[in-house]
Design a protein around this motif. Structure first.
Motif, PDB file in Angstrom:
ATOM      1  N   ALA A 177      -6.553  -5.333  -5.143  1.00 25.64           N
ATOM      2  CA  ALA A 177      -7.498  -6.378  -4.747  1.00 25.64           C
ATOM      3  C   ALA A 177      -8.042  -6.196  -3.332  1.00 25.64           C
ATOM      4  CB  ALA A 177      -6.838  -7.755  -4.867  1.00 25.64           C
ATOM      5  N   ALA A 178      -7.660  -5.146  -2.622  1.00 26.94           N
ATOM      6  CA  ALA A 178      -8.160  -4.937  -1.264  1.00 26.94           C
ATOM      7  C   ALA A 178      -8.013  -3.469  -0.898  1.00 26.94           C
ATOM      8  CB  ALA A 178      -7.403  -5.825  -0.264  1.00 26.94           C
ATOM      9  N   ARG A 179      -8.571  -3.132   0.267  1.00 26.55           N
ATOM     10  CA  ARG A 179      -8.526  -1.759   0.752  1.00 26.55           C
ATOM     11  C   ARG A 179      -8.513  -1.801   2.281  1.00 26.55           C
ATOM     12  NH1 ARG A 179     -10.182   3.249  -1.644  1.00 26.55           N
ATOM     13  NH2 ARG A 179     -10.967   4.764  -0.133  1.00 26.55           N
ATOM     14  N   THR A 180      -7.697  -0.967   2.895  1.00 23.69           N
ATOM     15  CA  THR A 180      -7.630  -0.960   4.359  1.00 23.69           C
ATOM     16  C   THR A 180      -8.966  -0.519   4.952  1.00 23.69           C
ATOM     17  OG1 THR A 180      -6.783   1.310   4.337  1.00 23.69           O
ATOM     18  CG2 THR A 180      -5.172  -0.474   4.362  1.00 23.69           C
ATOM     19  N   PRO A 181      -9.290  -1.016   6.176  1.00 27.45           N
ATOM     20  CA  PRO A 181      -8.505  -1.863   7.077  1.00 27.45           C
ATOM     21  C   PRO A 181      -8.604  -3.340   6.673  1.00 27.45           C
ATOM     22  CG  PRO A 181     -10.589  -1.343   8.092  1.00 27.45           C
ATOM     23  CD  PRO A 181     -10.547  -0.562   6.804  1.00 27.45           C
ATOM     24  N   LEU A 204      -4.119  -4.316  10.163  1.00 27.04           N
ATOM     25  CA  LEU A 204      -3.493  -3.194   9.452  1.00 27.04           C
ATOM     26  C   LEU A 204      -4.567  -2.181   9.070  1.00 27.04           C
ATOM     27  CD1 LEU A 204      -0.802  -3.457   6.683  1.00 27.04           C
ATOM     28  CD2 LEU A 204      -2.760  -1.974   6.389  1.00 27.04           C
ATOM     29  N   GLU A 205      -4.349  -0.940   9.478  1.00 27.43           N
ATOM     30  CA  GLU A 205      -5.243   0.168   9.138  1.00 27.43           C
ATOM     31  C   GLU A 205      -4.420   1.319   8.590  1.00 27.43           C
ATOM     32  OE1 GLU A 205      -8.259   1.046  12.254  1.00 27.43           O
ATOM     33  OE2 GLU A 205      -7.200  -0.522  13.386  1.00 27.43           O
ATOM     34  N   LEU A 223       0.856  -1.181   0.000  1.00 30.39           N
ATOM     35  CA  LEU A 223       0.000   0.000   0.000  1.00 30.39           C
ATOM     36  C   LEU A 223       0.891   1.228   0.000  1.00 30.39           C
ATOM     37  CD1 LEU A 223      -1.408   0.499   3.592  1.00 30.39           C
ATOM     38  CD2 LEU A 223      -0.297  -1.613   2.979  1.00 30.39           C
ATOM     39  N   GLY A 224       0.374   2.284  -0.606  1.00 30.68           N
ATOM     40  CA  GLY A 224       1.172   3.497  -0.762  1.00 30.68           C
ATOM     41  C   GLY A 224       1.387   3.805  -2.223  1.00 30.68           C
ATOM     42  N   LEU A 225       2.626   4.139  -2.584  1.00 30.61           N
ATOM     43  CA  LEU A 225       2.917   4.538  -3.957  1.00 30.61           C
ATOM     44  C   LEU A 225       2.777   3.377  -4.939  1.00 30.61           C
ATOM     45  CD1 LEU A 225       3.775   6.813  -5.830  1.00 30.61           C
ATOM     46  CD2 LEU A 225       6.165   6.220  -5.360  1.00 30.61           C
ATOM     47  N   SER A 226       3.192   2.176  -4.555  1.00 33.06           N
ATOM     48  CA  SER A 226       3.151   1.032  -5.478  1.00 33.06           C
ATOM     49  C   SER A 226       1.748   0.764  -6.025  1.00 33.06           C
ATOM     50  CB  SER A 226       3.701  -0.227  -4.806  1.00 33.06           C
ATOM     51  OG  SER A 226       5.080  -0.100  -4.580  1.00 33.06           O
TER      52      SER A 226
END
Length: 300
Positions: free
Chosen positions: A275-279, A260-261, A139-142
């Motif tokens: 394929a996903a999103r926090t949390p 992880l949040e 998660l982040g820039l990638s």
């Protein structure tokens, strides 16, 4: 004593992956020449049919060879869990991070050699909210790069295309507040520009989590902490060129189950696909998959 790899297999290639279409016929010929009896060989040119074809192949063969990029491998691996079928790979994508984590060279001849003369290896998988993945998530820039990079840029320029696009989107990126809940209940809060969820060593084709192993029984979360995009760039630079300072640019946490949040909420790319999103809840699935691996592998 470890059983040898099966000599019968079904080949399933994602023909829409970077090198899938051009590699299908050579792969079939090389596998047969190496002594692998192909029960069937299927080039899948409609991505939404890949899951169905792989599931059918698992029911019919002691080993299924999946050809494609990391995303294809990761989406297929769920169907192998709990089965006796060996998961073998032909790395035909852009980054081929899972093959590198396994210690495989990524050319076709080397992959065929592993499938024909390698060894069985039982490995862990990662899980994000119950969804299995083979290698790494981020998660982040990638994910921002993965979500916006033009298909043709990725297809024709490969890793160079990714790097060019990374420069373009980096200045639109903002850091986020990362919050982790570790196995023992400890809560960690930090600012970050990128976080990797690692079952394997490589992400984006680069070795980022050097101390992780595919049979460690743990999942690793590695973060580039702070708010500076220049610090993230320095972290990638020191990692790419194996500078000693690279380990000073990241922080790692290890465990079997980590919450992880992020604020603001972040998209998560899993083996290159959003394929996903926090949390989310991040877990390790210990020793749940048998793969075809090189006889001598770095991920022991």
């Amino acid at each position: 004593m470890t059983k040898p790899l099966p000599k019968q297999a079904i080949l399933v290639v994602n023909a829409m992956s970077r090198r899938g279409a051009e590699a299908f016929e050579p792969a079939r010929e090389k596998l047969r020449a190496a002594g692998v009896e192909l029960i069937d060989a299927i080039a899948v040119d409609q991505p939404d049919q890949m899951d169905k074809v792989v599931k059918d192949a698992i029911a019919r063969a002691p080993m299924v060879i999946v050809g494609g990029g990391d995303g294809s491998l990761s989406s297929s691996v769920d169907f192998f869990v709990g089965k006796d079928t060996v998961f073998a790979i032909l790395p035909l994508g852009t980054a081929n991070s899972f093959a590198k984590t396994l210690g495989m060279a990524i050319d076709l001849d080397a992959a065929v050699e592993v499938i024909a003369n390698g060894r069985r290896k039982r490995i862990d998988l990662g899980k994000i909210d119950g969804d299995y993945f083979v290698n790494a998530a981020a998660l982040g820039l990638s994910p921002l790069i993965a979500d916006t990079v033009p298909h043709n840029l990725k297809k024709y320029l490969g890793m160079v295309g990714y790097l060019l696009w990374a420069v373009r989107v980096a200045f639109k990126f903002r850091p986020f507040k990362l919050r982790l809940t570790l196995d023992d209940g400890t809560m960690v809060k930090t600012w970050a520009t990128e976080a990797r969820i690692a079952n394997g060593t490589h992400h984006g084709g680069v070795e980022l989590v050097e101390d992780q192993q595919l049979d460690s029984g743990d999942i690793v979360i590695q973060a580039v902490t702070g708010k500076s995009i220049w610090h993230l760039a320095w972290s990638w630079f020191t990692t790419l060129f194996k500078l000693r300072q690279r380990k000073l640019t990241t922080t790692e946490w290890r465990g079997q189950r980590i919450g992880l949040e992020a604020r603001p909420r972040q998209k998560i790319s899993i083996d290159g696909e959003i394929a996903a999103r926090t949390p989310v809840m991040v877990e390790v699935a210990d020793a749940c998959l048998e793969v075809a691996a090189p006889v001598e592998t770095r991920a022991t």
